[in-house]
Design a protein around this motif. Structure first.
Motif, PDB file in Angstrom:
ATOM      1  N   TYR A   1       0.642  71.665 -54.407  1.00 55.48           N
ATOM      2  CA  TYR A   1      -0.687  71.209 -54.826  1.00 55.48           C
ATOM      3  C   TYR A   1      -1.098  71.794 -56.173  1.00 55.48           C
ATOM      4  CZ  TYR A   1      -1.203  70.018 -49.848  1.00 55.48           C
ATOM      5  OH  TYR A   1      -1.034  69.501 -48.586  1.00 55.48           O
ATOM      6  N   TYR A   2      -0.577  72.979 -56.485  1.00 56.44           N
ATOM      7  CA  TYR A   2      -0.987  73.697 -57.692  1.00 56.44           C
ATOM      8  C   TYR A   2       0.226  74.022 -58.578  1.00 56.44           C
ATOM      9  CZ  TYR A   2      -5.445  74.420 -55.295  1.00 56.44           C
ATOM     10  OH  TYR A   2      -6.642  74.234 -54.658  1.00 56.44           O
ATOM     11  N   PRO A   3       0.744  73.049 -59.319  1.00 56.64           N
ATOM     12  CA  PRO A   3       1.884  73.342 -60.206  1.00 56.64           C
ATOM     13  C   PRO A   3       1.462  74.278 -61.346  1.00 56.64           C
ATOM     14  CG  PRO A   3       1.032  71.145 -60.635  1.00 56.64           C
ATOM     15  CD  PRO A   3       0.307  71.644 -59.419  1.00 56.64           C
ATOM     16  N   THR A   4       2.390  75.098 -61.784  1.00 59.31           N
ATOM     17  CA  THR A   4       2.110  76.032 -62.873  1.00 59.31           C
ATOM     18  C   THR A   4       2.107  75.316 -64.222  1.00 59.31           C
ATOM     19  OG1 THR A   4       4.447  76.554 -63.190  1.00 59.31           O
ATOM     20  CG2 THR A   4       3.235  77.891 -61.580  1.00 59.31           C
ATOM     21  N   HIS A   5       1.711  76.054 -65.264  1.00 55.14           N
ATOM     22  CA  HIS A   5       1.704  75.499 -66.626  1.00 55.14           C
ATOM     23  C   HIS A   5       3.110  75.036 -67.026  1.00 55.14           C
ATOM     24  CE1 HIS A   5       0.477  75.166 -70.870  1.00 55.14           C
ATOM     25  NE2 HIS A   5       1.652  75.697 -71.142  1.00 55.14           N
ATOM     26  N   ASP A   6       4.126  75.853 -66.751  1.00 51.62           N
ATOM     27  CA  ASP A   6       5.507  75.503 -67.123  1.00 51.62           C
ATOM     28  C   ASP A   6       5.982  74.269 -66.363  1.00 51.62           C
ATOM     29  OD1 ASP A   6       5.592  77.639 -68.848  1.00 51.62           O
ATOM     30  OD2 ASP A   6       6.540  78.995 -67.412  1.00 51.62           O
TER      31      ASP A   6
ATOM     32  N   LEU B   1      -2.469  67.338 -65.865  1.00 54.11           N
ATOM     33  CA  LEU B   1      -3.364  68.374 -65.355  1.00 54.11           C
ATOM     34  C   LEU B   1      -4.585  67.734 -64.693  1.00 54.11           C
ATOM     35  CD1 LEU B   1      -3.987  71.476 -65.310  1.00 54.11           C
ATOM     36  CD2 LEU B   1      -5.273  71.093 -67.416  1.00 54.11           C
ATOM     37  N   ASN B   2      -5.170  66.732 -65.331  1.00 59.38           N
ATOM     38  CA  ASN B   2      -6.331  66.036 -64.769  1.00 59.38           C
ATOM     39  C   ASN B   2      -5.970  65.281 -63.498  1.00 59.38           C
ATOM     40  OD1 ASN B   2      -8.134  66.875 -66.729  1.00 59.38           O
ATOM     41  ND2 ASN B   2      -7.696  65.152 -68.084  1.00 59.38           N
ATOM     42  N   TRP B   3      -4.775  64.698 -63.472  1.00 58.78           N
ATOM     43  CA  TRP B   3      -4.351  63.944 -62.283  1.00 58.78           C
ATOM     44  C   TRP B   3      -4.286  64.865 -61.062  1.00 58.78           C
ATOM     45  CZ3 TRP B   3      -0.680  64.002 -58.515  1.00 58.78           C
ATOM     46  CH2 TRP B   3      -0.548  62.861 -57.737  1.00 58.78           C
ATOM     47  N   PHE B   4      -3.672  66.032 -61.232  1.00 57.38           N
ATOM     48  CA  PHE B   4      -3.561  66.975 -60.104  1.00 57.38           C
ATOM     49  C   PHE B   4      -4.941  67.468 -59.675  1.00 57.38           C
ATOM     50  CE2 PHE B   4       0.939  67.037 -60.948  1.00 57.38           C
ATOM     51  CZ  PHE B   4       1.498  67.358 -59.722  1.00 57.38           C
ATOM     52  N   PHE B   5      -5.814  67.703 -60.636  1.00 54.65           N
ATOM     53  CA  PHE B   5      -7.172  68.153 -60.313  1.00 54.65           C
ATOM     54  C   PHE B   5      -7.903  67.090 -59.485  1.00 54.65           C
ATOM     55  CE2 PHE B   5     -11.711  68.169 -61.332  1.00 54.65           C
ATOM     56  CZ  PHE B   5     -12.066  69.447 -60.943  1.00 54.65           C
ATOM     57  N   LYS B   6      -7.848  65.824 -59.955  1.00 55.96           N
ATOM     58  CA  LYS B   6      -8.524  64.733 -59.242  1.00 55.96           C
ATOM     59  C   LYS B   6      -7.885  64.476 -57.888  1.00 55.96           C
ATOM     60  CE  LYS B   6     -11.534  63.558 -62.430  1.00 55.96           C
ATOM     61  NZ  LYS B   6     -12.987  63.675 -62.181  1.00 55.96           N
ATOM     62  N   ARG B   7      -6.558  64.619 -57.819  1.00 51.09           N
ATOM     63  CA  ARG B   7      -5.853  64.365 -56.548  1.00 51.09           C
ATOM     64  C   ARG B   7      -6.260  65.389 -55.494  1.00 51.09           C
ATOM     65  NH1 ARG B   7      -4.367  63.161 -52.527  1.00 51.09           N
ATOM     66  NH2 ARG B   7      -2.415  62.230 -51.780  1.00 51.09           N
ATOM     67  N   ARG B   8      -6.409  66.647 -55.896  1.00 49.69           N
ATOM     68  CA  ARG B   8      -6.853  67.685 -54.956  1.00 49.69           C
ATOM     69  C   ARG B   8      -8.282  67.418 -54.490  1.00 49.69           C
ATOM     70  NH1 ARG B   8      -4.055  71.129 -58.725  1.00 49.69           N
ATOM     71  NH2 ARG B   8      -6.025  71.593 -59.760  1.00 49.69           N
ATOM     72  N   GLU B   9      -9.160  67.021 -55.440  1.00 46.01           N
ATOM     73  CA  GLU B   9     -10.541  66.727 -55.080  1.00 46.01           C
ATOM     74  C   GLU B   9     -10.617  65.562 -54.096  1.00 46.01           C
ATOM     75  OE1 GLU B   9     -13.567  68.160 -55.922  1.00 46.01           O
ATOM     76  OE2 GLU B   9     -12.235  69.786 -56.538  1.00 46.01           O
TER      77      GLU B   9
ATOM     78  N   GLU C   1      -8.334  64.608 -51.945  1.00 49.08           N
ATOM     79  CA  GLU C   1      -7.868  65.019 -50.610  1.00 49.08           C
ATOM     80  C   GLU C   1      -8.887  65.907 -49.907  1.00 49.08           C
ATOM     81  OE1 GLU C   1      -3.852  66.624 -48.378  1.00 49.08           O
ATOM     82  OE2 GLU C   1      -3.809  66.102 -50.504  1.00 49.08           O
ATOM     83  N   ARG C   2      -9.561  66.766 -50.658  1.00 49.07           N
ATOM     84  CA  ARG C   2     -10.602  67.600 -50.056  1.00 49.07           C
ATOM     85  C   ARG C   2     -11.721  66.744 -49.442  1.00 49.07           C
ATOM     86  NH1 ARG C   2     -10.295  70.732 -54.995  1.00 49.07           N
ATOM     87  NH2 ARG C   2      -8.965  72.552 -54.653  1.00 49.07           N
ATOM     88  N   GLN C   3     -12.134  65.690 -50.180  1.00 49.82           N
ATOM     89  CA  GLN C   3     -13.161  64.807 -49.667  1.00 49.82           C
ATOM     90  C   GLN C   3     -12.717  64.096 -48.389  1.00 49.82           C
ATOM     91  OE1 GLN C   3     -14.099  62.204 -52.924  1.00 49.82           O
ATOM     92  NE2 GLN C   3     -15.155  63.784 -54.098  1.00 49.82           N
ATOM     93  N   MET C   4     -11.463  63.667 -48.356  1.00 55.06           N
ATOM     94  CA  MET C   4     -10.946  63.007 -47.164  1.00 55.06           C
ATOM     95  C   MET C   4     -10.911  63.969 -45.967  1.00 55.06           C
ATOM     96  SD  MET C   4      -7.819  60.910 -48.973  1.00 55.06           S
ATOM     97  CE  MET C   4      -7.105  60.372 -47.399  1.00 55.06           C
ATOM     98  N   LEU C   5     -10.523  65.218 -46.202  1.00 58.13           N
ATOM     99  CA  LEU C   5     -10.473  66.224 -45.127  1.00 58.13           C
ATOM    100  C   LEU C   5     -11.872  66.526 -44.589  1.00 58.13           C
ATOM    101  CD1 LEU C   5      -7.831  68.657 -46.694  1.00 58.13           C
ATOM    102  CD2 LEU C   5      -7.496  67.215 -44.668  1.00 58.13           C
ATOM    103  N   ARG C   6     -12.863  66.578 -45.502  1.00 60.76           N
ATOM    104  CA  ARG C   6     -14.232  66.833 -45.051  1.00 60.76           C
ATOM    105  C   ARG C   6     -14.761  65.678 -44.208  1.00 60.76           C
ATOM    106  NH1 ARG C   6     -15.302  68.428 -50.891  1.00 60.76           N
ATOM    107  NH2 ARG C   6     -14.915  70.666 -50.956  1.00 60.76           N
ATOM    108  N   LEU C   7     -14.441  64.444 -44.582  1.00 61.09           N
ATOM    109  CA  LEU C   7     -14.890  63.283 -43.815  1.00 61.09           C
ATOM    110  C   LEU C   7     -14.284  63.257 -42.422  1.00 61.09           C
ATOM    111  CD1 LEU C   7     -14.762  60.526 -46.589  1.00 61.09           C
ATOM    112  CD2 LEU C   7     -16.804  61.504 -45.542  1.00 61.09           C
ATOM    113  N   ARG C   8     -13.038  63.729 -42.326  1.00 64.44           N
ATOM    114  CA  ARG C   8     -12.390  63.755 -41.012  1.00 64.44           C
ATOM    115  C   ARG C   8     -12.921  64.871 -40.141  1.00 64.44           C
ATOM    116  NH1 ARG C   8      -6.228  63.253 -43.337  1.00 64.44           N
ATOM    117  NH2 ARG C   8      -6.366  61.110 -44.116  1.00 64.44           N
ATOM    118  N   GLY C   9     -13.608  65.820 -40.774  1.00 65.84           N
ATOM    119  CA  GLY C   9     -14.171  66.938 -40.012  1.00 65.84           C
ATOM    120  C   GLY C   9     -13.162  67.999 -39.711  1.00 65.84           C
TER     121      GLY C   9
END
Length: 223
Positions: A183-188, A205-213, A215-223
């Motif tokens: 989920y969190y690739p390094t700079h290299d 970098l933006n794609w990974f940031f948005k992708r994590r956000e 998934e977090r929203q989906m997890l919160r909706l599922r409870g």
């Protein structure tokens, strides 16, 4: 060290005490002493000034850039805590561009809303401003124009067709596979992906940031 802070901000002794208790990351005490002295003279050094400092103190440009961002953020937070309003950092969080630089950026923006990383790097050297500041300026400028277009009821415009240039199906599939591994690739790792996929580092970098956000929203909706 406390004496240095008193020389930097002599009118606010309470602020000096608070700042003196906070150390900046990844900088040796000797280098930080030199940086604090320079910070007292100019809180917003230009790219050329930072590159010169980098050679003088033996630290990388990125590390010095991060140090100044960190120091300004600490000082702003302390100013709010002690409720000081008449201070250079109490206003705008960013140093404004000179008029000449603004005109050059507006001209480039009218030619191309989405400059590539290489084009931004070239502009950075030509204008004497950091890559990160130029990248942020274009991002903010696009957002501002989209808001104005929507407020005016405009529906057909290049900026409204795609808020962000989309990746191809093959690139998206490759990114999803990488994301499932880490989920969190390094700079290299991002730099390597950028070369393999032919996409800019910042887009990945933006794609990974948005992708994590997402998934977090989906997890919160599922409870």
């Amino acid at each position: 060290m406390l004496g240095l802070y008193r020389r930097v901000i002599p009118i606010y002794p309470g602020l000096c005490c608070r700042l003196s208790m906070i150390s900046s990351p990844h900088i040796s005490p000797a280098v930080e002493e030199a940086l604090v002295a320079n910070y007292g003279k100019d809180r917003y050094p230009t790219r050329k000034q930072l590159e010169k400092m980098s050679l003088e103190v033996g630290e990388s440009y990125d590390r010095l850039y991060s140090w100044y961002n960190y120091r300004r953020a600490v000082e702003r937070k302390t100013l709010k805590t002690v409720q000081i309003e008449s201070h250079p950092l109490s206003g705008s969080a960013r140093r404004p561009f000179p008029v000449v630089v603004k005109r050059a950026l507006e001209a480039r923006y009218n030619d191309n809303y989405y400059p590539t990383r290489d084009e931004l790097e070239q502009m950075s050297h030509e204008l004497g401003e950091s890559y990160k500041r130029l990248y942020l300026w274009f991002y903010t400028r696009r957002t501002k124009e989209r808001q104005m277009l929507r407020a005016a009821g405009v529906k057909s415009h290049p900026l409204l067709e795609n808020v962000r240039p989309l990746f191809s199906t093959a690139v998206t599939a490759a990114l999803e596979a990488k994301y499932n591994d880490n989920y969190y690739p390094t700079h290299d790792e991002l730099e390597q992906m950028s070369q393999e996929l032919g996409e800019s580092y910042n887009k990945l970098l933006n794609w990974f940031f948005k992708r994590r956000e997402k998934e977090r929203q989906m997890l919160r909706l599922r409870g």
